[in-house]
Each structure stands twice: as structure tokens, then as C-alpha cells.
Design a protein around this motif. Structure first.
Motif, PDB file in Angstrom:
ATOM      1  N   ILE A  39       1.110  -0.860   0.104  1.00  0.00           N
ATOM      2  CA  ILE A  39      -0.321  -0.172  -0.389  1.00  0.00           C
ATOM      3  C   ILE A  39       0.755   1.313   0.315  1.00  0.00           C
ATOM      4  O   ILE A  39       1.848   0.579   0.581  1.00  0.00           O
ATOM      5  N   HIS A  40       0.279   2.472  -0.311  1.00  0.00           N
ATOM      6  CA  HIS A  40       1.085   3.592  -0.202  1.00  0.00           C
ATOM      7  C   HIS A  40       0.068   4.309   0.795  1.00  0.00           C
ATOM      8  O   HIS A  40      -0.669   4.596   0.651  1.00  0.00           O
ATOM      9  N   ARG A  59      -4.164  12.594   4.061  1.00  0.00           N
ATOM     10  CA  ARG A  59      -3.796  13.248   5.759  1.00  0.00           C
ATOM     11  C   ARG A  59      -3.788  13.182   7.165  1.00  0.00           C
ATOM     12  O   ARG A  59      -3.633  13.668   7.912  1.00  0.00           O
ATOM     13  N   TYR A  60      -3.860  11.762   7.224  1.00  0.00           N
ATOM     14  CA  TYR A  60      -3.791  10.911   8.303  1.00  0.00           C
ATOM     15  C   TYR A  60      -3.350  10.004   8.371  1.00  0.00           C
ATOM     16  O   TYR A  60      -2.711   9.067   7.463  1.00  0.00           O
ATOM     17  N   PRO A  61      -2.491   9.865   9.279  1.00  0.00           N
ATOM     18  CA  PRO A  61      -1.023   8.111   8.823  1.00  0.00           C
ATOM     19  C   PRO A  61      -2.311   6.903   9.881  1.00  0.00           C
ATOM     20  O   PRO A  61      -3.637   7.360  10.553  1.00  0.00           O
ATOM     21  N   PRO A  94       2.713   7.059   7.445  1.00  0.00           N
ATOM     22  CA  PRO A  94       2.689   8.581   7.693  1.00  0.00           C
ATOM     23  C   PRO A  94       2.123   8.489   6.475  1.00  0.00           C
ATOM     24  O   PRO A  94       2.432   7.814   5.825  1.00  0.00           O
ATOM     25  N   MET A  95       2.115   9.765   6.005  1.00  0.00           N
ATOM     26  CA  MET A  95       2.134   9.831   4.968  1.00  0.00           C
ATOM     27  C   MET A  95       2.704   9.792   3.950  1.00  0.00           C
ATOM     28  O   MET A  95       4.282  10.495   4.248  1.00  0.00           O
ATOM     29  N   ALA A  96       1.930   9.866   2.521  1.00  0.00           N
ATOM     30  CA  ALA A  96       3.946   9.884   1.598  1.00  0.00           C
ATOM     31  C   ALA A  96       4.920   8.925   1.769  1.00  0.00           C
ATOM     32  O   ALA A  96       5.673   8.729   1.594  1.00  0.00           O
ATOM     33  N   ARG A  97       3.900   7.665   2.386  1.00  0.00           N
ATOM     34  CA  ARG A  97       5.364   6.254   2.343  1.00  0.00           C
ATOM     35  C   ARG A  97       4.548   4.973   1.772  1.00  0.00           C
ATOM     36  O   ARG A  97       3.092   5.014   1.811  1.00  0.00           O
TER      37      ARG A  97
END
Length: 100
Positions: free
Chosen positions: A33-34, A39-41, A61-64
Motif C-alpha cells: 500500500i501507499h 492526510r492522516y497516518p 505517515p503520509m507519503a510512504r
């Protein structure tokens, strides 16, 4: 909630409000997944074909990205929920869809 259709799996929780305690999104099939655009972990629980937890990523977190080579499905939970319900690698889950 269950995401098994291609579009539902691709979208996941993107554009949706944060899950509440006791809620989750099961994505099947899914090995990775990504959180780009979120906007939230979240907590991410990777499950094998027997519904056994292979790996947990807490508070992603976001963007991972996250993934597991042996996973067959992924359960997305609110941040810290896996710890709250005491999930760990080797735990076995049972799917029950909410009727509410």
C-alpha cells in the motif's frame, strides 16, 4: 469495509475521512500500500491466505510505502489501533462484516 474491486483497492482510504476506533478497510488481494495523498497516518496489517498477521506497520505517515512479500491481503486501521487491540505477528483474524 471490504475493497475487492480494482477501483476500490486502488483508492483505498484516499479522499475518505479517518477511520474510527473499531473500523478498518480490508483490501484483497493486496501485498503493498501507499499513503500518498492521505492526510492522516494509519496502521497497516498484512495478512497471509490463512488470515494470519505477517507484518504490522504502526502509524504509517503520509507519503510512504509499505508491503509484505507473503501477504495476500491488507487491513488498514486507524493509527495506533493495532496496538490497542493487541495485534502482533502470528495473530489470526476472523472477518465479520458490520451490519450497521
Amino acid at each position: 469495509m471490504l475493497a475487492s474491486a480494482w477501483w476500490d483497492r486502488a483508492r483505498g482510504l484516499l479522499g475518505k475521512p479517518p477511520l474510527k476506533s473499531g473500523q478498518g478497510l480490508l483490501i484483497s488481494p493486496c501485498k503493498s500500500i501507499h499513503t500518498f495523498g492521505m492526510r492522516y497516518p494509519i496502521d497497516v496489517v498484512f495478512l497471509d491466505a490463512n488470515w494470519t498477521v505477517c507484518k504490522i506497520i504502526s502509524n504509517l505517515p503520509m507519503a510512504r510505502f509499505g508491503g509484505s512479500l507473503v501477504a495476500r491481503m491488507t487491513l488498514e486501521l486507524p493509527a495506533s489501533e493495532a496496538s490497542r487491540i493487541q495485534l502482533s505477528a502470528g495473530s489470526r483474524l476472523v472477518w465479520r462484516e458490520s451490519i450497521a
